[in-house]
Motif scaffolding. Sequence first.
Motif, PDB file in Angstrom:
ATOM      1  N   SER A 130      54.319   1.210  20.760  1.00 30.41           N
ATOM      2  CA  SER A 130      52.917   1.340  20.369  1.00 30.41           C
ATOM      3  C   SER A 130      52.198  -0.005  20.425  1.00 30.41           C
ATOM      4  CB  SER A 130      52.838   1.928  18.957  1.00 30.41           C
ATOM      5  OG  SER A 130      51.511   1.961  18.496  1.00 30.41           O
ATOM      6  N   ASP A 143      50.396   5.850  22.751  1.00 29.72           N
ATOM      7  CA  ASP A 143      51.701   6.235  22.187  1.00 29.72           C
ATOM      8  C   ASP A 143      51.632   7.354  21.156  1.00 29.72           C
ATOM      9  OD1 ASP A 143      54.459   5.861  22.435  1.00 29.72           O
ATOM     10  OD2 ASP A 143      54.552   4.724  20.568  1.00 29.72           O
ATOM     11  N   THR A 144      50.572   8.099  21.109  1.00 28.80           N
ATOM     12  CA  THR A 144      50.499   9.311  20.302  1.00 28.80           C
ATOM     13  C   THR A 144      49.331  10.152  20.798  1.00 28.80           C
ATOM     14  OG1 THR A 144      50.332  10.245  18.063  1.00 28.80           O
ATOM     15  CG2 THR A 144      49.018   8.291  18.525  1.00 28.80           C
ATOM     16  N   ASP A 201      49.789   8.359  26.741  1.00 36.27           N
ATOM     17  CA  ASP A 201      50.957   8.700  25.928  1.00 36.27           C
ATOM     18  C   ASP A 201      52.073   9.245  26.814  1.00 36.27           C
ATOM     19  OD1 ASP A 201      52.540   9.112  23.695  1.00 36.27           O
ATOM     20  OD2 ASP A 201      51.684  11.072  23.247  1.00 36.27           O
ATOM     21  N   THR A 237      55.257   4.469  26.741  1.00 40.40           N
ATOM     22  CA  THR A 237      53.833   4.250  27.014  1.00 40.40           C
ATOM     23  C   THR A 237      53.638   2.901  27.682  1.00 40.40           C
ATOM     24  OG1 THR A 237      53.330   5.545  25.029  1.00 40.40           O
ATOM     25  CG2 THR A 237      51.533   4.289  25.983  1.00 40.40           C
TER      26      THR A 237
END
Length: 664
Positions: free
Chosen positions: A363, A427-428, A450, A474
């Motif tokens: 992240s 990342d989400t 993501d 990512t």
Amino acid sequence: MRKNLLMKILTPDTKLHLWIISFLVIIIAYYNRIIGIFGLLLVAYLIYHNIKIQYDRKQLWTKYVEDLSSDMDSVTRHAILNSPTPLTVVEFDGEIIWYNKNFSNMFKCDDLLEKNIENIIPDFKLDHVLREKEKYNKVIIEDRCYNLLYNIVKTDKEHDRRYIIMLYWVDVTDYNNLMEVYYNEKPSVLIIEVDNYDDVLNNVNEENKPLMIAEIDRRINLWCSKMNGIVQKYQKDKYIVFMERQNVDTLEARKFTILDEIREIEAGNTIPVTLSIGVGLRGKTFTETREYARAALDLALGRGGDQAVVKREDLIEFYGGKTKAVEKRNKVKARVIAHALRQLIDEAKEVVIMGHKFPDMDSLGAAVGVYRAAKNRGKDAYIVFNKSNAGIKILHDELVESNNYNFITNDQLLDMVSKDTLIVVVDTHRPSFTQCPEVLLKSNKIVLIDHHRRGAEFIDNTVLKYLEPYASSTCELVTEILQYMNDKINIGKLDAESLLAGITVDTKNFTFKTGVRTFEAASYLRRAGADTTNVKQFFQDDLNTFVARAEVVKNARDIGRQIALSICPRDIQDPALVAAQAADELLNIKGIIASFVLGYRGDDEIIISGRSLGDINVQVILEKLGGGGHLTVAGAQLSQVNLEQAIEKLEESIDQYFEEGEDE
């Protein structure tokens, strides 16, 4: 009130007339006694006659009311006894004290008095009925379905006043059967897409390509014909299918066997053929049902393909998805995304990059990469960062010490963001998992990058979406974007090391979910100046963390099916980091192919880290608990449960996973 009083005075009344006559007779008697006496006798007779008439009239009215009541009682009794609706009168303990003929016909029995109704009707509880406000639906008796209404009555007996219950049994069997036919025959829409159509054909000899295409078409058509469906191929790798809802229920019960059948096709190909299926149900219109199917297909593709997703309004169910996503070797999409992102950055007032809560290396590294892309375009950029943790502390400290990166908190972000701010989420893809979910409602420009398999919760209002479950991380996706943002390498040494650290963490030192493009991305970062020795130092742990991880591994136990389970002690620091590292370590044990480690986060939250060598899909297991991730790496958080309850839920999810696998 005055008007009513005046009307009462002026209304003719026999008594008033008699009073007037009597008054006049008295006046006449004062002047002529003989006529007065005669008048008084006449008045006396009139009074007697009036009293007699009033008495007779009262008697007649009383008799009329009594006769009417008697008739009504007779009609009521006849109506109740011969009512087409079965009726029953019971005591509060369930004892039957009266019933009509239609109720006895329900059981083909005439001797039901003084029996308990709960003993006569299986699985029937009278207290369940009384807890409902009006009715207790779906009471099944002799293959008939009844809606049950009730009325509580107080008896009028002077010496035996009590409450009894009147039950009305409304037969709704025919209605339910009609509704079932209606729902079973409602049309549903399925959209099917071959995930890797071009890759498979490129992998087949030229003479076998027609055979491969024909075999895919044949199997899909045969599968649909067995379900009485209509299939139409509208693109080379896409099909639309119409079938009745009851046939979709059959497909769900069989776990969409077409997914396995297609994978078995062999025509000289080394890459297996996989399908993604989106199913739309219960739409109010055909158009809405089709949109459900499209949304379901997007969800299936976003989760890596090789699965079916069924969407019913707000309810979504997943089938399949237990194999790895196939790596796409074509970088055309990465180049298109890079050019689109560059244009959005150029048009934005400023750029804000936001990862997920409790950030990890992937992240933070991806955020740093996008930050550098924005700065290279001459834009002000900010990374949302609220709190560090042991897993990223060393890297975060170096980024802060360099004074080249702008980190802001949620409060600062909400004060500065506007509709012209470009927000990049990395990342989400779950709004509730982001650092600041509120900011997603304040901007019209949201970019999503993501690599996780898509879940039901998703950021929908994006202007650009790059969701690729095949990717290792990512950071790999961001690295490819950076290659196409500018003609030459224009990232710093710390930027490259941050991105490489993210790839290293998510691939477990390039051992899991690693493809050709992963190494190409790492090679690009190495050329940009990334030092692998420095990257390794980002992962160094202190002695306490190392000892805690060793203790968790030591206390692990085999729970069957080659799965290891362990618990992090409550008093350790950074339980999320220790749980993740311990889960990785457990896979080094011979005979273990999957591992789960649970730990405490605060007083009311349990975290779970799941790892696998690929034979078991930990993402599917933890997704049932509200988590997510990948086939080999996944996590979940459980709130308002204790450790024992969390272990029980996890074991139930594991059992369900294997039961579904056996059913397939």
